[in-house]
Design a protein around this motif. Sequence first.
Motif, mmCIF file in Angstrom:
data_model
loop_
_atom_site.group_PDB
_atom_site.id
_atom_site.type_symbol
_atom_site.label_atom_id
_atom_site.label_comp_id
_atom_site.label_asym_id
_atom_site.label_seq_id
_atom_site.Cartn_x
_atom_site.Cartn_y
_atom_site.Cartn_z
ATOM 1 N N ILE A 1 24.887 39.256 -16.995
ATOM 2 C CA ILE A 1 23.423 39.358 -16.922
ATOM 3 C C ILE A 1 22.898 40.150 -18.113
ATOM 4 O O ILE A 1 21.913 39.767 -18.754
ATOM 5 C CB ILE A 1 22.995 40.024 -15.604
ATOM 6 N N HIS A 2 23.579 41.247 -18.430
ATOM 7 C CA HIS A 2 23.153 42.091 -19.540
ATOM 8 C C HIS A 2 23.265 41.338 -20.863
ATOM 9 O O HIS A 2 22.368 41.418 -21.713
ATOM 10 C CB HIS A 2 24.013 43.360 -19.575
ATOM 11 N N ALA A 3 24.337 40.588 -21.041
ATOM 12 C CA ALA A 3 24.515 39.817 -22.276
ATOM 13 C C ALA A 3 23.417 38.766 -22.422
ATOM 14 O O ALA A 3 22.912 38.529 -23.525
ATOM 15 C CB ALA A 3 25.892 39.144 -22.277
ATOM 16 N N GLN A 4 23.028 38.155 -21.318
ATOM 17 C CA GLN A 4 21.951 37.162 -21.350
ATOM 18 C C GLN A 4 20.633 37.807 -21.775
ATOM 19 O O GLN A 4 19.900 37.266 -22.609
ATOM 20 C CB GLN A 4 21.795 36.525 -19.961
ATOM 21 N N LEU A 5 20.341 38.982 -21.234
ATOM 22 C CA LEU A 5 19.116 39.693 -21.607
ATOM 23 C C LEU A 5 19.147 40.099 -23.077
ATOM 24 O O LEU A 5 18.131 40.045 -23.775
ATOM 25 C CB LEU A 5 18.943 40.931 -20.727
ATOM 26 N N ARG A 6 20.315 40.495 -23.567
ATOM 27 C CA ARG A 6 20.430 40.896 -24.967
ATOM 28 C C ARG A 6 20.232 39.711 -25.907
ATOM 29 O O ARG A 6 19.706 39.872 -27.016
ATOM 30 C CB ARG A 6 21.802 41.535 -25.216
ATOM 31 N N ARG A 7 20.641 38.525 -25.487
ATOM 32 C CA ARG A 7 20.401 37.344 -26.313
ATOM 33 C C ARG A 7 18.899 37.066 -26.420
ATOM 34 O O ARG A 7 18.399 36.694 -27.481
ATOM 35 C CB ARG A 7 21.150 36.135 -25.745
ATOM 36 N N ARG A 8 18.191 37.274 -25.340
ATOM 37 C CA ARG A 8 16.736 37.104 -25.387
ATOM 38 C C ARG A 8 16.106 38.165 -26.286
ATOM 39 O O ARG A 8 15.155 37.902 -27.029
ATOM 40 C CB ARG A 8 16.141 37.203 -23.975
ATOM 41 N N GLU A 9 16.647 39.383 -26.211
ATOM 42 C CA GLU A 9 16.110 40.457 -27.041
ATOM 43 C C GLU A 9 16.269 40.133 -28.526
ATOM 44 O O GLU A 9 15.409 40.466 -29.347
ATOM 45 C CB GLU A 9 16.821 41.767 -26.721
ATOM 46 N N ALA A 10 17.385 39.482 -28.884
ATOM 47 C CA ALA A 10 17.619 39.129 -30.285
ATOM 48 C C ALA A 10 16.512 38.223 -30.809
ATOM 49 O O ALA A 10 16.098 38.334 -31.966
ATOM 50 C CB ALA A 10 18.977 38.454 -30.437
ATOM 51 N N LEU A 11 16.010 37.342 -29.953
ATOM 52 C CA LEU A 11 14.901 36.470 -30.348
ATOM 53 C C LEU A 11 13.624 37.271 -30.581
ATOM 54 O O LEU A 11 12.914 37.071 -31.567
ATOM 55 C CB LEU A 11 14.639 35.432 -29.253
ATOM 56 N N ILE A 12 13.329 38.169 -29.655
ATOM 57 C CA ILE A 12 12.134 39.000 -29.800
ATOM 58 C C ILE A 12 12.224 39.831 -31.068
ATOM 59 O O ILE A 12 11.257 39.975 -31.821
ATOM 60 C CB ILE A 12 11.961 39.898 -28.552
#
Length: 220
Positions: A144-155
Amino acid sequence: MLTQTIVSAISDAIYHRRLPPGTKLNEREIAELFNVSRTVVRQALIRLSQDKLVEISPKRSTSVWCPTFDDAFELYQMLLVLESGVIDQLIQCITSQQLEELRAHTEKEHTAHRCGLDDEGDKLGRGFHSLLISFLGNNTIDQIHAQLRRREALINALYRVGFDYCKLRNEHTELVTCLENKDAVAAKELLASHYNLVIRGYKFDAARTPDVNLKFALRV
């Protein structure tokens, strides 16, 4: 296997900003680049959309996710809640070896900052939080954390203007001290302050849809 190859290639390109938010992803072109059917490409894009890295419109056109301010706010709120919960679990059982791993990681962050390697510093900064999460030994939370971090990379790719890198790195160091002192309240307060500082490093405004060479971006 082929589907995962495409998922990994697109994810990597997004993470490293070769595919900025808003980039159109043409199924036919991707199929030709990887020498696969459009069905395989579609499966890969659906998996990426489940991670919210891409958006598939009702007309089945696909583009890299283009987040809004509200998306960013919700993302960091989710990260704060998740990591605060992990701190509550770890505070009584974190080992001396794990604390040393965190300290060594923060030193790498400081070194990257001193050398002006901001992209490397960003990557290490995200890695600090991932390392902390990994100490809980919970694969579901890691995913779950890795998925959120991938979204953060886009932001980060779309909105980053400038971070106070020195303060961010220092807060990681202070967080390790809080963990060593078993002070969960101070650690969670510091974490909240940390994410407020991160979000202040973004400028939320409209960005034009980029024109990207997919072959170059996907390293095919």
